[in-house]
Write a protein that holds these residues in place. Sequence first.
Motif, PDB file in Angstrom:
ATOM      1  N   UNK A  10      33.688  12.073 -27.860  1.00 28.68           N
ATOM      2  CA  UNK A  10      34.688  12.962 -27.253  1.00 28.68           C
ATOM      3  C   UNK A  10      35.706  12.203 -26.404  1.00 28.68           C
ATOM      4  N   UNK A  11      35.404  10.955 -26.088  1.00 26.75           N
ATOM      5  CA  UNK A  11      36.303  10.184 -25.240  1.00 26.75           C
ATOM      6  C   UNK A  11      36.242  10.635 -23.795  1.00 26.75           C
ATOM      7  N   UNK A  12      35.076  11.027 -23.339  1.00 25.99           N
ATOM      8  CA  UNK A  12      34.884  11.483 -21.963  1.00 25.99           C
ATOM      9  C   UNK A  12      34.146  10.411 -21.165  1.00 25.99           C
ATOM     10  N   UNK A  13      34.734  10.017 -20.037  1.00 25.27           N
ATOM     11  CA  UNK A  13      34.168   8.958 -19.200  1.00 25.27           C
ATOM     12  C   UNK A  13      33.885   7.719 -20.058  1.00 25.27           C
ATOM     13  N   UNK A  14      34.847   7.342 -20.821  1.00 32.12           N
ATOM     14  CA  UNK A  14      34.689   6.348 -21.881  1.00 32.12           C
ATOM     15  C   UNK A  14      34.063   5.032 -21.419  1.00 32.12           C
ATOM     16  N   UNK A  15      34.500   4.407 -20.319  1.00 26.42           N
ATOM     17  CA  UNK A  15      33.849   3.147 -19.937  1.00 26.42           C
ATOM     18  C   UNK A  15      32.363   3.331 -19.621  1.00 26.42           C
ATOM     19  N   UNK A  16      32.003   4.443 -18.989  1.00 27.55           N
ATOM     20  CA  UNK A  16      30.592   4.689 -18.665  1.00 27.55           C
ATOM     21  C   UNK A  16      29.787   4.976 -19.927  1.00 27.55           C
ATOM     22  N   UNK A  17      30.359   5.755 -20.840  1.00 27.82           N
ATOM     23  CA  UNK A  17      29.689   6.035 -22.111  1.00 27.82           C
ATOM     24  C   UNK A  17      29.501   4.742 -22.905  1.00 27.82           C
ATOM     25  N   UNK A  18      30.540   3.911 -22.931  1.00 24.58           N
ATOM     26  CA  UNK A  18      30.455   2.634 -23.641  1.00 24.58           C
ATOM     27  C   UNK A  18      29.403   1.731 -22.998  1.00 24.58           C
ATOM     28  N   UNK A  19      29.344   1.738 -21.670  1.00 31.53           N
ATOM     29  CA  UNK A  19      28.355   0.929 -20.959  1.00 31.53           C
ATOM     30  C   UNK A  19      26.937   1.341 -21.359  1.00 31.53           C
ATOM     31  N   UNK A  20      26.678   2.648 -21.393  1.00 26.65           N
ATOM     32  CA  UNK A  20      25.355   3.131 -21.783  1.00 26.65           C
ATOM     33  C   UNK A  20      25.047   2.785 -23.238  1.00 26.65           C
ATOM     34  N   UNK A  21      26.018   2.972 -24.124  1.00 28.32           N
ATOM     35  CA  UNK A  21      25.813   2.637 -25.537  1.00 28.32           C
ATOM     36  C   UNK A  21      25.538   1.142 -25.699  1.00 28.32           C
ATOM     37  N   UNK A  22      26.299   0.308 -24.994  1.00 31.13           N
ATOM     38  CA  UNK A  22      26.057  -1.138 -25.069  1.00 31.13           C
ATOM     39  C   UNK A  22      24.670  -1.487 -24.566  1.00 31.13           C
TER      40      UNK A  22
ATOM     41  N   UNK B 109      27.337   8.007 -34.635  1.00 33.36           N
ATOM     42  CA  UNK B 109      26.244   7.161 -35.126  1.00 33.36           C
ATOM     43  C   UNK B 109      25.267   6.816 -33.999  1.00 33.36           C
ATOM     44  N   UNK B 110      25.781   6.489 -32.829  1.00 30.07           N
ATOM     45  CA  UNK B 110      24.904   6.191 -31.688  1.00 30.07           C
ATOM     46  C   UNK B 110      24.098   7.437 -31.325  1.00 30.07           C
ATOM     47  N   UNK B 111      24.761   8.592 -31.253  1.00 29.91           N
ATOM     48  CA  UNK B 111      24.058   9.833 -30.935  1.00 29.91           C
ATOM     49  C   UNK B 111      22.998  10.146 -31.992  1.00 29.91           C
ATOM     50  N   UNK B 112      23.341   9.974 -33.256  1.00 29.35           N
ATOM     51  CA  UNK B 112      22.383  10.220 -34.329  1.00 29.35           C
ATOM     52  C   UNK B 112      21.180   9.308 -34.241  1.00 29.35           C
ATOM     53  N   UNK B 113      21.404   8.076 -33.838  1.00 27.36           N
ATOM     54  CA  UNK B 113      20.310   7.124 -33.650  1.00 27.36           C
ATOM     55  C   UNK B 113      19.346   7.651 -32.583  1.00 27.36           C
ATOM     56  N   UNK B 114      19.903   8.249 -31.526  1.00 28.39           N
ATOM     57  CA  UNK B 114      19.071   8.831 -30.476  1.00 28.39           C
ATOM     58  C   UNK B 114      18.319  10.066 -30.944  1.00 28.39           C
TER      59      UNK B 114
ATOM     60  N   UNK C 275      23.476  11.030 -25.311  1.00 31.11           N
ATOM     61  CA  UNK C 275      24.521  11.249 -24.312  1.00 31.11           C
ATOM     62  C   UNK C 275      25.677  10.285 -24.449  1.00 31.11           C
ATOM     63  N   UNK C 276      25.361   8.998 -24.538  1.00 30.80           N
ATOM     64  CA  UNK C 276      26.418   7.990 -24.661  1.00 30.80           C
ATOM     65  C   UNK C 276      27.236   8.220 -25.920  1.00 30.80           C
ATOM     66  N   UNK C 277      26.566   8.525 -27.023  1.00 26.56           N
ATOM     67  CA  UNK C 277      27.263   8.740 -28.283  1.00 26.56           C
ATOM     68  C   UNK C 277      28.195   9.941 -28.240  1.00 26.56           C
ATOM     69  N   UNK C 278      27.721  11.049 -27.677  1.00 34.04           N
ATOM     70  CA  UNK C 278      28.555  12.244 -27.605  1.00 34.04           C
ATOM     71  C   UNK C 278      29.730  12.053 -26.645  1.00 34.04           C
ATOM     72  N   UNK C 279      29.491  11.365 -25.535  1.00 35.63           N
ATOM     73  CA  UNK C 279      30.583  11.081 -24.606  1.00 35.63           C
ATOM     74  C   UNK C 279      31.598  10.140 -25.251  1.00 35.63           C
ATOM     75  N   UNK C 280      31.112   9.121 -25.979  1.00 34.62           N
ATOM     76  CA  UNK C 280      32.041   8.222 -26.682  1.00 34.62           C
ATOM     77  C   UNK C 280      32.847   8.997 -27.723  1.00 34.62           C
TER      78      UNK C 280
END
Length: 174
Positions: free
Chosen positions: A68-80, A15-20, A61-66
């Motif tokens: 896939x669960x890759x670099x999750x804290x950094x992806x979550x930080x960007x999404x937030x 959903x985050x990626x789609x928003x982007x 980027x944040x959505x796709x990383x979230x």
Amino acid sequence: MDTGLLVLRLLAGLLVAGHGVQKVSFRLGGNGLAGGTAEFRHDGFRGGRITALAAGGSQIGAGLFLASGLLTPLAAMAAMGVMTVAVTVKWRNGLWVQNDGYEYPLVLVVVAAVLALTGPGRWSADGLIGLAPWPLWVCLAAVVIGPAGGLLTRAVLHRRPADGTRTVPAQAAD
């Protein structure tokens, strides 16, 4: 628990990626980069095209990383961060989404924070390559820095009219 985290990551991340994608293309009901640029200008942000590209790219980027669960804290930080900006844009409309309120972006901020704090689960890229679990200090830092970065972005890029009236977007070139 791993199955629940997988479902949560996939749904929220996509959903985050789609928003982007909507911000920078005609896909998923978007209005193209010109539409994303106009949206940011309408909401009173400087930068136009650059701002739309940065926000859309961050969300993708944040959505796709979230997801896939890759670099999750950094992806979550960007999404937030990007969704905190969305909360600030919709704040004046109140909470509920039927009034164009901030309910939806707030839910995405909280889900990203939860994923940063719980970790992505065993069925994730982080789990497969041995990055999970992340140290608690990394997770806590992500939960603080993400929204703080969004608020800082808002403060730096948002125009404030001198007379206190509602912002009228400038049509300046990028």
